[in-house]
Design a protein around this motif. Structure first.
Motif, PDB file in Angstrom:
ATOM      1  N   ILE A 165       0.811  -1.209   0.000  1.00  0.00           N
ATOM      2  CA  ILE A 165       0.000   0.000   0.000  1.00  0.00           C
ATOM      3  C   ILE A 165       0.851   1.268   0.000  1.00  0.00           C
ATOM      4  CG2 ILE A 165      -0.224   0.235   2.501  1.00  0.00           C
ATOM      5  CD1 ILE A 165      -3.126   0.999   2.067  1.00  0.00           C
ATOM      6  N   PHE A 166       2.094   1.172   0.466  1.00  0.00           N
ATOM      7  CA  PHE A 166       2.928   2.363   0.565  1.00  0.00           C
ATOM      8  C   PHE A 166       3.755   2.630  -0.692  1.00  0.00           C
ATOM      9  CE2 PHE A 166       2.388   0.734   4.941  1.00  0.00           C
ATOM     10  CZ  PHE A 166       1.685   1.811   5.459  1.00  0.00           C
ATOM     11  N   ASN A 167       3.744   1.699  -1.628  1.00  0.00           N
ATOM     12  CA  ASN A 167       4.458   1.883  -2.885  1.00  0.00           C
ATOM     13  C   ASN A 167       3.531   2.587  -3.874  1.00  0.00           C
ATOM     14  OD1 ASN A 167       5.960   1.719  -5.237  1.00  0.00           O
ATOM     15  ND2 ASN A 167       6.693  -0.363  -4.808  1.00  0.00           N
ATOM     16  N   LEU A 168       3.471   3.921  -3.784  1.00  0.00           N
ATOM     17  CA  LEU A 168       2.497   4.680  -4.557  1.00  0.00           C
ATOM     18  C   LEU A 168       2.771   4.631  -6.053  1.00  0.00           C
ATOM     19  CD1 LEU A 168       2.057   7.831  -2.282  1.00  0.00           C
ATOM     20  CD2 LEU A 168       0.916   5.619  -2.173  1.00  0.00           C
ATOM     21  N   ASN A 169       4.034   4.623  -6.446  1.00  0.00           N
ATOM     22  CA  ASN A 169       4.365   4.607  -7.870  1.00  0.00           C
ATOM     23  C   ASN A 169       3.963   3.292  -8.533  1.00  0.00           C
ATOM     24  OD1 ASN A 169       5.524   7.195  -7.773  1.00  0.00           O
ATOM     25  ND2 ASN A 169       7.489   6.354  -7.084  1.00  0.00           N
ATOM     26  N   LYS A 170       4.074   2.207  -7.798  1.00  0.00           N
ATOM     27  CA  LYS A 170       3.784   0.887  -8.349  1.00  0.00           C
ATOM     28  C   LYS A 170       2.292   0.562  -8.287  1.00  0.00           C
ATOM     29  CE  LYS A 170       4.946  -3.997  -7.615  1.00  0.00           C
ATOM     30  NZ  LYS A 170       5.687  -4.941  -6.750  1.00  0.00           N
ATOM     31  N   ASN A 171       1.607   1.068  -7.273  1.00  0.00           N
ATOM     32  CA  ASN A 171       0.235   0.630  -7.012  1.00  0.00           C
ATOM     33  C   ASN A 171      -0.729   1.816  -6.860  1.00  0.00           C
ATOM     34  OD1 ASN A 171       1.105  -2.152  -6.792  1.00  0.00           O
ATOM     35  ND2 ASN A 171       1.969  -1.579  -4.809  1.00  0.00           N
ATOM     36  N   LYS A 172      -0.796   2.648  -7.871  1.00  0.00           N
ATOM     37  CA  LYS A 172      -1.660   3.828  -7.800  1.00  0.00           C
ATOM     38  C   LYS A 172      -3.136   3.441  -7.690  1.00  0.00           C
ATOM     39  CE  LYS A 172       1.476   6.937 -10.260  1.00  0.00           C
ATOM     40  NZ  LYS A 172       1.649   7.824 -11.441  1.00  0.00           N
ATOM     41  N   LEU A 173      -3.560   2.446  -8.477  1.00  0.00           N
ATOM     42  CA  LEU A 173      -4.954   1.998  -8.423  1.00  0.00           C
ATOM     43  C   LEU A 173      -5.296   1.469  -7.042  1.00  0.00           C
ATOM     44  CD1 LEU A 173      -7.676   1.204  -9.720  1.00  0.00           C
ATOM     45  CD2 LEU A 173      -6.612  -0.949 -10.417  1.00  0.00           C
ATOM     46  N   TYR A 174      -4.416   0.665  -6.500  1.00  0.00           N
ATOM     47  CA  TYR A 174      -4.626   0.062  -5.178  1.00  0.00           C
ATOM     48  C   TYR A 174      -4.727   1.144  -4.105  1.00  0.00           C
ATOM     49  CZ  TYR A 174      -3.684  -3.208  -1.314  1.00  0.00           C
ATOM     50  OH  TYR A 174      -3.746  -3.953  -0.162  1.00  0.00           O
ATOM     51  N   HIS A 175      -3.821   2.116  -4.151  1.00  0.00           N
ATOM     52  CA  HIS A 175      -3.804   3.188  -3.158  1.00  0.00           C
ATOM     53  C   HIS A 175      -5.068   4.041  -3.242  1.00  0.00           C
ATOM     54  CE1 HIS A 175      -2.393   7.057  -1.351  1.00  0.00           C
ATOM     55  NE2 HIS A 175      -1.911   6.206  -0.475  1.00  0.00           N
ATOM     56  N   LYS A 176      -5.507   4.359  -4.456  1.00  0.00           N
ATOM     57  CA  LYS A 176      -6.722   5.165  -4.631  1.00  0.00           C
ATOM     58  C   LYS A 176      -7.953   4.415  -4.121  1.00  0.00           C
ATOM     59  CE  LYS A 176      -5.154   7.899  -8.598  1.00  0.00           C
ATOM     60  NZ  LYS A 176      -5.363   8.189 -10.043  1.00  0.00           N
ATOM     61  N   LEU A 177      -7.992   3.122  -4.392  1.00  0.00           N
ATOM     62  CA  LEU A 177      -9.135   2.321  -3.954  1.00  0.00           C
ATOM     63  C   LEU A 177      -9.203   2.246  -2.432  1.00  0.00           C
ATOM     64  CD1 LEU A 177     -11.495   0.451  -4.574  1.00  0.00           C
ATOM     65  CD2 LEU A 177      -9.881  -1.441  -4.742  1.00  0.00           C
ATOM     66  N   ILE A 178      -8.061   2.036  -1.781  1.00  0.00           N
ATOM     67  CA  ILE A 178      -8.033   1.962  -0.318  1.00  0.00           C
ATOM     68  C   ILE A 178      -8.500   3.277   0.297  1.00  0.00           C
ATOM     69  CG2 ILE A 178      -6.549   1.693   1.710  1.00  0.00           C
ATOM     70  CD1 ILE A 178      -7.100  -0.908   0.210  1.00  0.00           C
ATOM     71  N   ASN A 179      -8.031   4.393  -0.261  1.00  0.00           N
ATOM     72  CA  ASN A 179      -8.456   5.704   0.235  1.00  0.00           C
ATOM     73  C   ASN A 179      -9.952   5.910   0.062  1.00  0.00           C
ATOM     74  OD1 ASN A 179      -6.008   6.712   1.195  1.00  0.00           O
ATOM     75  ND2 ASN A 179      -5.397   7.513  -0.792  1.00  0.00           N
ATOM     76  N   LEU A 180     -10.469   5.489  -1.086  1.00  0.00           N
ATOM     77  CA  LEU A 180     -11.894   5.647  -1.372  1.00  0.00           C
ATOM     78  C   LEU A 180     -12.741   4.824  -0.411  1.00  0.00           C
ATOM     79  CD1 LEU A 180     -13.855   7.019  -3.366  1.00  0.00           C
ATOM     80  CD2 LEU A 180     -13.723   4.958  -4.779  1.00  0.00           C
ATOM     81  N   LEU A 181     -12.305   3.611  -0.136  1.00  0.00           N
ATOM     82  CA  LEU A 181     -13.049   2.748   0.773  1.00  0.00           C
ATOM     83  C   LEU A 181     -12.957   3.238   2.221  1.00  0.00           C
ATOM     84  CD1 LEU A 181     -12.053  -0.745  -0.676  1.00  0.00           C
ATOM     85  CD2 LEU A 181     -14.189   0.481  -1.009  1.00  0.00           C
ATOM     86  N   TYR A 182     -11.813   3.816   2.570  1.00  0.00           N
ATOM     87  CA  TYR A 182     -11.641   4.340   3.928  1.00  0.00           C
ATOM     88  C   TYR A 182     -12.638   5.465   4.196  1.00  0.00           C
ATOM     89  CZ  TYR A 182      -9.449   6.451   8.026  1.00  0.00           C
ATOM     90  OH  TYR A 182      -9.214   6.973   9.271  1.00  0.00           O
ATOM     91  N   ILE A 183     -12.886   6.276   3.188  1.00  0.00           N
ATOM     92  CA  ILE A 183     -13.851   7.373   3.320  1.00  0.00           C
ATOM     93  C   ILE A 183     -15.252   6.833   3.600  1.00  0.00           C
ATOM     94  CG2 ILE A 183     -14.982   9.262   2.062  1.00  0.00           C
ATOM     95  CD1 ILE A 183     -12.335   9.713   0.609  1.00  0.00           C
ATOM     96  N   ASP A 184     -15.547   5.649   3.045  1.00  0.00           N
ATOM     97  CA  ASP A 184     -16.867   5.036   3.236  1.00  0.00           C
ATOM     98  C   ASP A 184     -17.005   4.319   4.573  1.00  0.00           C
ATOM     99  OD1 ASP A 184     -17.840   5.918   0.818  1.00  0.00           O
ATOM    100  OD2 ASP A 184     -17.303   4.099  -0.276  1.00  0.00           O
ATOM    101  N   GLY A 185     -15.991   4.409   5.415  1.00  0.00           N
ATOM    102  CA  GLY A 185     -16.088   3.825   6.748  1.00  0.00           C
ATOM    103  C   GLY A 185     -15.661   2.376   6.840  1.00  0.00           C
TER     104      GLY A 185
END
Length: 270
Positions: A165-185
């Motif tokens: 999750i911390f490798n932003l350059n390699k996993n941009k889709l993964y990082h964006k999805l985790i952030n989006l889901l975190y907002i949803d609780g």
């Protein structure tokens, strides 16, 4: 393979994981093992894994001498048609094991004609036995299990592989999805054992799983438990080959049908 042949294989697999579980617990409770690890002696862990592998292979060959065995981390092994393979993993969650974190297990999956027909996952510390037979459902200590079917993706619990999750350059889709889901609780967990994560989803302790860049061979220990408990497994891969390839790296999404529908809708918005 006929269903009447499956039950003896299931019983032998259960016997094997329970036998190995005893030796693993003896090492887990051993003071000498703890001292060796604290002295940076990684050989002690390797020794336990190798000894457990030998026990599993010896017992498999005793009852089924013509069957093949594969270590779960053996990426080079090719799976052929018309053969039976026992995929073994003595300890899933090795880092948890050596640090005395009570989240580890041993597992066996039996493949027939490239299909997983039997799955056995054993948590020796809690004496929990997760089993699944294709077409016959999944069980925990002999009782039928089903994955959770929440009405909404909000306020659910997902397990993730946090080292990516911390490798932003390699996993941009993964990082964006985790952030989006975190907002949803949504709450996230990382247990340190993929096999236990899959077992927990099959019994409803965890709602879903999101893993990034996971090799297919690691999913073979627990995949059948998910399917037989009513869960779905979706993946994103650039490899269009549908045959089993142990080295395929996938983005994996696992959960109930309703969760997967909601999750895929969110992925499309990214």
């Amino acid at each position: 393979m006929r269903k009447d042949i499956m039950h003896p294989m299931l019983n032998i697999a259960i016997r094997i994981v329970r036998t190995v579980g005893v030796s693993i617990l003896q090492a887990y409770d051993s003071q000498s093992f703890t001292q060796n690890y604290q002295n940076n002696n990684s050989d002690s862990v390797t020794h336990i894994v190798i000894q457990s592998e030998k026990i599993m292979i010896k017992m498999i060959k005793k009852f089924y001498p013509n069957h093949k065995t594969i270590l779960v981390l053996d990426k080079k092994k090719k799976i052929e048609n018309n053969k039976v393979y026992w995929i073994i993993n003595p300890i899933s969650g090795q880092k948890n094991f050596v640090k005395k974190i009570p989240l580890f297990c041993t597992s066996i999956n039996i493949l027939v004609n490239k299909k997983i027909e039997i799955s056995v996952i054993y948590d020796p510390l809690h004496n929990e036995l997760f089993t699944a037979v294709r077409g016959q459902g999944s069980k925990l200590n002999g009782f039928r299990t089903r994955c959770i079917q929440p009405k909404s993706i909000n306020n659910t619990i997902f397990t993730i592989n946090n080292h990516d999750i911390f490798n932003l350059n390699k996993n941009k889709l993964y990082h964006k999805l985790i952030n989006l889901l975190y907002i949803d609780g949504i709450t996230f967990r990382c247990t340190g054992s993929l096999t236990l994560n899959l077992a927990y989803i099959s019994v409803g302790r965890i709602d879903g799983l999101i893993y990034c860049h996971i090799p297919f061979f690691k999913l073979m220990t627990g995949k059948l438990n998910i399917i037989e408990s009513g869960g779905l497994l979706n993946h994103i891969s650039h490899n269009k080959n549908e045959n089993i390839n142990l080295n395929n790296n996938l983005h994996i999404f696992i959960g109930s049908s309703k969760l997967m529908q909601d999750l895929l809708k969110k992925i499309k918005t990214i």
